[in-house]
Design a protein around this motif. Structure first.
Motif, PDB file in Angstrom:
ATOM      1  N   PHE A   1      -3.362  98.302  22.093  1.00  0.00           N
ATOM      2  CA  PHE A   1      -3.450  98.168  23.537  1.00  0.00           C
ATOM      3  C   PHE A   1      -4.861  97.776  23.940  1.00  0.00           C
ATOM      4  CE2 PHE A   1       0.148 101.195  23.272  1.00  0.00           C
ATOM      5  CZ  PHE A   1       1.044 100.591  24.139  1.00  0.00           C
ATOM      6  N   GLU A   2      -4.944  96.993  25.010  1.00  0.00           N
ATOM      7  CA  GLU A   2      -6.219  96.655  25.642  1.00  0.00           C
ATOM      8  C   GLU A   2      -6.157  97.135  27.083  1.00  0.00           C
ATOM      9  OE1 GLU A   2      -6.858  92.435  25.406  1.00  0.00           O
ATOM     10  OE2 GLU A   2      -6.194  92.360  23.340  1.00  0.00           O
ATOM     11  N   SER A   3      -7.303  97.421  27.664  1.00  0.00           N
ATOM     12  CA  SER A   3      -7.305  97.892  29.049  1.00  0.00           C
ATOM     13  C   SER A   3      -7.144  96.733  30.032  1.00  0.00           C
ATOM     14  CB  SER A   3      -8.593  98.657  29.349  1.00  0.00           C
ATOM     15  OG  SER A   3      -9.696  97.792  29.252  1.00  0.00           O
ATOM     16  N   VAL A   4      -6.578  97.055  31.185  1.00  0.00           N
ATOM     17  CA  VAL A   4      -6.372  96.095  32.272  1.00  0.00           C
ATOM     18  C   VAL A   4      -6.991  96.693  33.523  1.00  0.00           C
ATOM     19  CG1 VAL A   4      -4.648  94.991  33.751  1.00  0.00           C
ATOM     20  CG2 VAL A   4      -4.180  95.283  31.332  1.00  0.00           C
ATOM     21  N   ASP A   5      -7.752  95.902  34.246  1.00  0.00           N
ATOM     22  CA  ASP A   5      -8.337  96.329  35.510  1.00  0.00           C
ATOM     23  C   ASP A   5      -8.342  95.110  36.431  1.00  0.00           C
ATOM     24  OD1 ASP A   5      -9.638  97.714  37.503  1.00  0.00           O
ATOM     25  OD2 ASP A   5     -11.602  97.631  36.538  1.00  0.00           O
ATOM     26  N   LEU A   6      -7.473  95.124  37.434  1.00  0.00           N
ATOM     27  CA  LEU A   6      -7.317  93.975  38.312  1.00  0.00           C
ATOM     28  C   LEU A   6      -7.613  94.358  39.752  1.00  0.00           C
ATOM     29  CD1 LEU A   6      -3.906  92.761  36.846  1.00  0.00           C
ATOM     30  CD2 LEU A   6      -6.149  91.758  36.395  1.00  0.00           C
ATOM     31  N   GLU A   7      -8.433  93.560  40.408  1.00  0.00           N
ATOM     32  CA  GLU A   7      -8.715  93.807  41.820  1.00  0.00           C
ATOM     33  C   GLU A   7      -7.528  93.314  42.637  1.00  0.00           C
ATOM     34  OE1 GLU A   7     -11.861  92.577  45.312  1.00  0.00           O
ATOM     35  OE2 GLU A   7     -12.350  92.121  43.232  1.00  0.00           O
ATOM     36  N   ASP A   8      -7.005  94.189  43.483  1.00  0.00           N
ATOM     37  CA  ASP A   8      -5.867  93.843  44.327  1.00  0.00           C
ATOM     38  C   ASP A   8      -6.271  94.027  45.780  1.00  0.00           C
ATOM     39  OD1 ASP A   8      -3.446  93.348  45.497  1.00  0.00           O
ATOM     40  OD2 ASP A   8      -2.388  94.989  44.519  1.00  0.00           O
ATOM     41  N   ARG A   9      -6.479  92.933  46.480  1.00  0.00           N
ATOM     42  CA  ARG A   9      -6.931  93.001  47.875  1.00  0.00           C
ATOM     43  C   ARG A   9      -5.890  93.663  48.783  1.00  0.00           C
ATOM     44  NH1 ARG A   9     -11.504  90.298  47.296  1.00  0.00           N
ATOM     45  NH2 ARG A   9     -11.601  88.292  46.290  1.00  0.00           N
ATOM     46  N   ARG A  71       7.014  92.967  31.443  1.00  0.00           N
ATOM     47  CA  ARG A  71       6.904  92.085  30.279  1.00  0.00           C
ATOM     48  C   ARG A  71       6.863  90.638  30.773  1.00  0.00           C
ATOM     49  NH1 ARG A  71       9.598  93.770  25.435  1.00  0.00           N
ATOM     50  NH2 ARG A  71      10.946  91.959  25.654  1.00  0.00           N
ATOM     51  N   VAL A  72       5.826  89.906  30.395  1.00  0.00           N
ATOM     52  CA  VAL A  72       5.670  88.504  30.793  1.00  0.00           C
ATOM     53  C   VAL A  72       6.092  87.655  29.603  1.00  0.00           C
ATOM     54  CG1 VAL A  72       4.057  86.738  31.563  1.00  0.00           C
ATOM     55  CG2 VAL A  72       3.828  89.098  32.396  1.00  0.00           C
ATOM     56  N   VAL A  73       7.189  86.929  29.793  1.00  0.00           N
ATOM     57  CA  VAL A  73       7.802  86.168  28.705  1.00  0.00           C
ATOM     58  C   VAL A  73       7.431  84.698  28.851  1.00  0.00           C
ATOM     59  CG1 VAL A  73       9.968  85.608  27.561  1.00  0.00           C
ATOM     60  CG2 VAL A  73       9.734  87.801  28.741  1.00  0.00           C
ATOM     61  N   ARG A  83       3.846  89.326  26.409  1.00  0.00           N
ATOM     62  CA  ARG A  83       2.724  90.148  26.876  1.00  0.00           C
ATOM     63  C   ARG A  83       3.305  91.295  27.702  1.00  0.00           C
ATOM     64  NH1 ARG A  83      -2.521  91.340  25.788  1.00  0.00           N
ATOM     65  NH2 ARG A  83      -2.952  89.165  25.355  1.00  0.00           N
ATOM     66  N   VAL A  84       2.998  92.518  27.303  1.00  0.00           N
ATOM     67  CA  VAL A  84       3.526  93.706  27.970  1.00  0.00           C
ATOM     68  C   VAL A  84       2.386  94.375  28.746  1.00  0.00           C
ATOM     69  CG1 VAL A  84       4.663  95.932  27.662  1.00  0.00           C
ATOM     70  CG2 VAL A  84       5.203  94.032  26.112  1.00  0.00           C
ATOM     71  N   LEU A  98      -2.765  99.239  30.742  1.00  0.00           N
ATOM     72  CA  LEU A  98      -2.890  98.718  29.383  1.00  0.00           C
ATOM     73  C   LEU A  98      -2.037  97.474  29.209  1.00  0.00           C
ATOM     74  CD1 LEU A  98      -2.438 102.110  27.511  1.00  0.00           C
ATOM     75  CD2 LEU A  98      -4.592 100.931  27.977  1.00  0.00           C
ATOM     76  N   THR A  99      -2.423  96.659  28.250  1.00  0.00           N
ATOM     77  CA  THR A  99      -1.613  95.502  27.888  1.00  0.00           C
ATOM     78  C   THR A  99      -1.599  95.360  26.375  1.00  0.00           C
ATOM     79  OG1 THR A  99      -1.206  93.147  28.268  1.00  0.00           O
ATOM     80  CG2 THR A  99      -3.504  93.821  28.085  1.00  0.00           C
ATOM     81  N   THR A 100      -0.537  94.781  25.891  1.00  0.00           N
ATOM     82  CA  THR A 100      -0.401  94.506  24.460  1.00  0.00           C
ATOM     83  C   THR A 100       0.547  93.327  24.297  1.00  0.00           C
ATOM     84  OG1 THR A 100      -0.018  95.492  22.278  1.00  0.00           O
ATOM     85  CG2 THR A 100       1.538  96.070  24.025  1.00  0.00           C
ATOM     86  N   ILE A 101       0.620  92.807  23.083  1.00  0.00           N
ATOM     87  CA  ILE A 101       1.564  91.735  22.789  1.00  0.00           C
ATOM     88  C   ILE A 101       2.656  92.308  21.900  1.00  0.00           C
ATOM     89  CG2 ILE A 101       1.907  89.566  21.550  1.00  0.00           C
ATOM     90  CD1 ILE A 101      -0.860  88.719  22.465  1.00  0.00           C
ATOM     91  N   SER A 102       3.888  92.012  22.284  1.00  0.00           N
ATOM     92  CA  SER A 102       5.042  92.410  21.486  1.00  0.00           C
ATOM     93  C   SER A 102       5.606  91.145  20.853  1.00  0.00           C
ATOM     94  CB  SER A 102       6.092  93.059  22.402  1.00  0.00           C
ATOM     95  OG  SER A 102       7.251  93.347  21.670  1.00  0.00           O
TER      96      SER A 102
END
Length: 105
Positions: A1-9, A71-73, A83-84, A98-102
């Motif tokens: 897993f990798e961390s995800v941090d997205l700014e959401d206005r 899940r982004v297919v 990408r999950v 978190l994100t990872t690749i399946s």
């Protein structure tokens, strides 16, 4: 897993597939699938690293609200690498997780 941090206005409400695609600057027509967090972690928490995955799951549930698994297919021929994203809202209403690749064949 990798961390995800997205700014959401917009900073409120559930994180839908459409919202996540917009935050990632991906084509809104990109195919997505949703799962529950518990379904994603079900097989992980019973494996040999189960305690570690349970700790991750507990932390996600404790620190984030509106948890979602999206899940982004990608389009073929790359469709085997999905990408999950396990994301939710922080106390400051940002999108994190978190994100990872399946790899699925």
């Amino acid at each position: 897993f990798e961390s995800v941090d997205l700014e959401d206005r917009e900073g409120a409400g559930p994180i839908t597939p459409a919202r996540l695609l917009a935050l990632l600057a991906l084509d809104p027509q990109t195919r997505t699938e949703t799962r529950t967090v518990d379904a994603l972690f079900a097989s992980l928490v019973v494996g040999s690293d189960g305690a570690r995955y349970q700790a991750v799951l507990d932390t996600l549930k404790r620190e984030l609200t509106d948890l979602a698994v999206i899940r982004v297919v990608p389009a073929a021929p790359s469709s085997a690498q999905i990408r999950v994203y396990v994301v939710g809202r922080t106390r400051c209403a940002e999108v994190a997780g978190l994100t990872t690749i399946s790899v699925e064949t």
